[in-house]
Structure formats: C-alpha cells, structure tokens
Design a protein around this motif. Structure first.
Motif, mmCIF file in Angstrom:
data_model
loop_
_atom_site.group_PDB
_atom_site.id
_atom_site.type_symbol
_atom_site.label_atom_id
_atom_site.label_comp_id
_atom_site.label_asym_id
_atom_site.label_seq_id
_atom_site.Cartn_x
_atom_site.Cartn_y
_atom_site.Cartn_z
ATOM 1 N N GLY A 1 0.834 -1.197 0.000
ATOM 2 C CA GLY A 1 0.000 0.000 0.000
ATOM 3 C C GLY A 1 0.864 1.240 0.000
ATOM 4 O O GLY A 1 1.238 1.744 1.064
ATOM 5 N N ILE A 2 1.182 1.765 -1.196
ATOM 6 C CA ILE A 2 2.185 2.827 -1.290
ATOM 7 C C ILE A 2 1.504 4.167 -1.540
ATOM 8 O O ILE A 2 1.497 4.706 -2.654
ATOM 9 C CB ILE A 2 3.234 2.498 -2.380
ATOM 10 N N GLY A 3 0.865 4.675 -0.485
ATOM 11 C CA GLY A 3 0.311 6.018 -0.498
ATOM 12 C C GLY A 3 1.130 6.933 0.387
ATOM 13 O O GLY A 3 2.220 6.570 0.849
ATOM 14 N N HIS A 4 0.605 8.128 0.660
ATOM 15 C CA HIS A 4 1.434 9.092 1.399
ATOM 16 C C HIS A 4 1.651 8.670 2.843
ATOM 17 O O HIS A 4 2.669 9.031 3.440
ATOM 18 C CB HIS A 4 0.874 10.517 1.284
ATOM 19 N N HIS A 5 0.749 7.864 3.431
ATOM 20 C CA HIS A 5 1.010 7.363 4.785
ATOM 21 C C HIS A 5 2.234 6.447 4.799
ATOM 22 O O HIS A 5 3.089 6.536 5.684
ATOM 23 C CB HIS A 5 -0.197 6.592 5.309
ATOM 24 N N ALA A 6 2.299 5.542 3.830
ATOM 25 C CA ALA A 6 3.434 4.617 3.759
ATOM 26 C C ALA A 6 4.737 5.360 3.522
ATOM 27 O O ALA A 6 5.778 5.034 4.115
ATOM 28 C CB ALA A 6 3.201 3.600 2.644
ATOM 29 N N ILE A 7 4.682 6.366 2.657
ATOM 30 C CA ILE A 7 5.893 7.114 2.326
ATOM 31 C C ILE A 7 6.366 7.927 3.523
ATOM 32 O O ILE A 7 7.569 7.981 3.825
ATOM 33 C CB ILE A 7 5.624 8.001 1.093
ATOM 34 N N MET A 8 5.428 8.535 4.250
ATOM 35 C CA MET A 8 5.809 9.265 5.459
ATOM 36 C C MET A 8 6.376 8.312 6.508
ATOM 37 O O MET A 8 7.392 8.616 7.152
ATOM 38 C CB MET A 8 4.596 10.007 6.022
ATOM 39 N N PHE A 9 5.748 7.161 6.700
ATOM 40 C CA PHE A 9 6.245 6.165 7.654
ATOM 41 C C PHE A 9 7.693 5.792 7.343
ATOM 42 O O PHE A 9 8.566 5.826 8.218
ATOM 43 C CB PHE A 9 5.347 4.925 7.600
ATOM 44 N N ALA A 10 7.952 5.441 6.086
ATOM 45 C CA ALA A 10 9.277 4.953 5.718
ATOM 46 C C ALA A 10 10.349 6.027 5.857
ATOM 47 O O ALA A 10 11.459 5.749 6.335
ATOM 48 C CB ALA A 10 9.246 4.414 4.285
ATOM 49 N N ASN A 11 10.026 7.257 5.467
ATOM 50 C CA ASN A 11 11.038 8.316 5.489
ATOM 51 C C ASN A 11 11.173 8.982 6.852
ATOM 52 O O ASN A 11 12.285 9.300 7.285
ATOM 53 C CB ASN A 11 10.721 9.337 4.401
ATOM 54 N N ALA A 12 10.065 9.195 7.547
ATOM 55 C CA ALA A 12 10.160 9.823 8.868
ATOM 56 C C ALA A 12 10.904 8.926 9.847
ATOM 57 O O ALA A 12 11.710 9.398 10.650
ATOM 58 C CB ALA A 12 8.763 10.145 9.398
ATOM 59 N N PHE A 13 10.646 7.618 9.777
ATOM 60 C CA PHE A 13 11.317 6.688 10.679
ATOM 61 C C PHE A 13 12.690 6.250 10.153
ATOM 62 O O PHE A 13 13.408 5.522 10.833
ATOM 63 C CB PHE A 13 10.447 5.459 10.927
ATOM 64 N N GLY A 14 13.046 6.670 8.964
ATOM 65 C CA GLY A 14 14.358 6.334 8.419
ATOM 66 C C GLY A 14 14.528 4.868 8.087
ATOM 67 O O GLY A 14 15.611 4.298 8.272
ATOM 68 N N VAL A 15 13.457 4.229 7.576
ATOM 69 C CA VAL A 15 13.516 2.790 7.303
ATOM 70 C C VAL A 15 13.260 2.462 5.831
ATOM 71 O O VAL A 15 13.110 1.299 5.478
ATOM 72 C CB VAL A 15 12.516 2.021 8.196
ATOM 73 N N ALA A 16 13.241 3.472 4.961
ATOM 74 C CA ALA A 16 12.964 3.208 3.550
ATOM 75 C C ALA A 16 13.999 2.271 2.937
ATOM 76 O O ALA A 16 13.683 1.483 2.039
ATOM 77 C CB ALA A 16 12.914 4.523 2.769
#
Length: 401
Positions: free
Chosen positions: A304-319
């Motif tokens: 599920g690659i929407g803006h929630h997923a993108i914020m999760f991955a980048n804010a937490f530094g786990v992309a």
C-alpha cells in the motif's frame, strides 16, 4: 530538538515559540519517479500554539513545490456519512435552493443535494499545469482567496449552502480562506467545513498522518476557534467516527457581530507526549526493522504505497529496509516512491518472493481483511503481517517506548 523562531499561529495569530517536532530526511510524498533519481530532502517542523493549541506546520511548503509531476495522483475522502449530513443540513435550512462545492471532493455531496432538488454548482478553477506538472490539492486550496471567490460570486451569485470538504487543513491561511468564502454566502447561508480530526492519531502517537500538504491538524476545539476567528457562528460540529481518524464537520453561519477571542489554553500534554515520543520510537523501530530485514535488507515488504506509507518509511528512516514496495494500482507500477530504493511492484511479485518474512500493511483497516485473503499463501509459509498504524493491535510500532 531545536526551538523555532517565533511565528504567528495560523488561527489565533499569537506568536509560537514552543519546541518543535522536527522530521528530517523527508521528501514530497507525491514525487514518484520512473528512475529513482535523487531528490532534495526537506525538514518538517510540527508545532503547537500554546495559546489555542492548534497543531500546525511551522513553515508550510509553497504550493508550487507540491504540484504533482505524474498525472495520476488522486486521493479519496469518506463518503458514508453524507446522506446523514445532507438530512441535517436541510433540517437547518429547509428552504435552501442553491449549493456550491469548492473543492475536488464535493461531487458526492453535491449529488445528494441535487437529488433533494437543489441547484448545484462547483467552484471553477484552472488546473492546467506546465508540461510535467499536474496541479491538484495544492492548487485548489490556493484558490480559496478573496479575489477568486469574489469573481465566483459575480459570475454565479451567492448560495444557501457552501461546502468545503478536506481543503482547509491544506491551506497555510485558513482564517483568510474562511473569510473569503463568506463572499459566496447568502446572509443566512450555511458554510460546511469538513476536516479530518487529528485527536486519534495524536493520542496513538502515529506519525504516518503528518504530511507536508497538511498545514493544520484540527481537533474539535481548534476547528471551533478557527470558525469564530474567521467571523462565523458555530451552529454545530458533527463527528463521524472512523477507526484511525474521525471526520469533523463544522456547520457555520456568518456572525452578526465579532466574537470575542477565547482565553489562552496553554500547551497541551497530548502534543508534548507526541513530540517527545518520536525520537526514542524512531531509534527503536529502526533497530527492530534492521533485525527483521536481515543482512541483505531483503526480507521486508510494504503493501500500500500512499502518502502514509511514504511518510512512515522516510520519517522513521527505514525506507532502505524495504525490499518490495507493493501496490496493485497499475498507475504506480514501475515508479519509485520518494526516498525508496525499489520501484512499486504488484502483489504477484510479493507472492512469488520467498525471501520475504515480514509484510507491513499501509492500507485502511476496512481493506486489510481483503489484503490478508489475497496474501494467504504468505501467511501459510509463516510470513508475519503488521500494520504501520500505531492505533491497531497488530502495529509494528506496538510496545515501542
């Protein structure tokens, strides 16, 4: 965490100098690219006004920085409550004859009003962009200004019901926007402002809901303060529950006289806890996912690659730990989400990849059951499923500090 230089609150205008929640290493969430080319990272500072308790961005990106560069960026907003909302509005104004919608999420609402016999109209804006630019929400909200809405009133007249759904939280000048909307109203008209309620994600300490496109994060009390600061009387605020966030609908009418400013609230413990929790939670989650990703960083999928997923991955530094970015939206296939090292693939690739041992869900709770059914072969071979949403029982962030 640094302390920001003082600036004026977007609702009450008082100076804000409280400590910010600073998120760095972020990217504009709609910047999908075909080649994964490097993008310029940005920092978001999220602050709370100690006078009115509005949570907001310290500095909102300019609209032109947010214009999508692919044509298929579109979002959906809740519609299940609209029949009930229409009935309540017509109970308040049974003689209403004309209705105006002011954004891209109005058609379901206007269609229901049209079905009740009202003449309906939609705000007219030009969304034609330069080559490679596809204006969307950032452009809609920028048109909530006095000049454009005055021209709309000259062209189309005024209305008995005016709706603004899921736009006010996007504007960096919400008071000016509501004041400008008054030009479209008949004297006893209703202005309907619908926004997402932020109280659930703040209480759950969920950072997926932060977004460079949301300048303001309203709760019921700050929505009321916005209305009063903008020259409206609040007839009612309706709440329509959702699992992760409720919909708040403020039904307003122009005030006959200025409304005195509310007393200062002081900083809230809710936002302070939200801010202070982030740094330790980020460190712990990154450590946890390093272990789950394995030495090759090839064991975690994100579905599920929407803006929630993108914020999760980048804010937490786990992309960098996401081996498969999975979405069955054909438009996204082959594009790199901002900050990711891999392009979007379909669920067929996920089902075939036997390296994956953890699958993170970034889908709405009412959709998750269908996704689990689709991915049943993964569960059968022992793949662990977790949600990115902190409020859910299966959240990957559960039990973090």
């Amino acid at each position: 965490m640094p302390t920001r230089s003082p600036f004026g609150c977007r609702v009450c205008g008082q100076l804000i100098s409280t400590q910010a929640l600073s998120l760095d290493g972020l990217f504009v969430c709609n910047r999908f690219t075909p080649d994964g080319r490097a993008q310029r990272p940005m920092t978001l500072d999220i602050v709370e006004c100690e006078t009115c308790q509005l949570v907001q961005l310290g500095e909102a990106p300019p609209p032109e920085a947010l214009v999508p560069t692919v044509p298929w960026i579109r979002y959906r907003e809740p519609e299940g409550h609209l029949d009930s909302l229409v009935e309540q509005l017509l109970d308040l104004r049974p003689l209403a004859r004309r209705a105006l919608g002011t954004g891209p999420f109005e058609q379901p609402f206007l269609a229901r009003l049209g079905g009740k016999g009202l003449d309906i109209a939609a705000l007219d804006i030009d969304t034609n962009g330069a080559p490679g630019r596809y204006p969307y929400l950032e452009t809609w909200q920028a048109h909530l200004n006095a000049a454009h809405l005055s021209a709309q009133a000259v062209q189309s007249g005024t209305f008995d019901i005016v709706s603004c759904r899921y736009l006010i939280e996007h504007t960096s000048e919400p008071v000016a926007a509501l004041r400008a909307l008054r030009q479209t109203l008949n004297p006893d008209a209703l202005l309907v402002i619908e926004v997402p309620d932020s109280s659930k994600f703040l209480a759950a300490r969920d950072y997926c809901f932060l977004w460079e496109e949301h300048s303001c994060y309203f709760v019921e009390e700050t929505l009321r303060r916005l209305a009063e600061a903008s020259g409206y009387r609040v007839l009612t605020v309706l709440r329509y529950p959702g699992t992760l966030e409720d919909a708040l609908v403020a039904v307003l009418t122009p005030a006959d006289a200025p409304i005195p400013a509310a007393a200062s609230c002081g900083p809230s413990s809710l936002f302070q806890a939200y801010r202070d929790h982030f740094a330790p939670a980020r460190a712990q989650l990154r450590s946890k996912l390093i272990g789950l990703a394995g030495p090759g960083h090839d064991r975690i999928a994100l579905f599920g690659i929407g803006h929630h997923a993108i914020m999760f991955a980048n804010a937490f530094g786990v992309a960098d730990m996401i081996a498969l970015a999975v979405d069955d939206d054909a438009d996204k296939r082959g594009f790199f989400p901002p900050g990711f090292r891999v392009p979007v693939v379909g669920s067929d690739r996920l089902l075939a990849d036997e390296r994956i041992t953890t699958c993170l869900f970034a889908v709405a709770p009412h959709v998750e059951g269908r996704v689990r059914d689709k991915l049943a072969p993964l569960a059968a071979r022992g793949v662990a499923f977790h949600s990115i949403y902190a409020a859910l029982d299966n959240a990957i962030t559960k039990d973090l500090a």
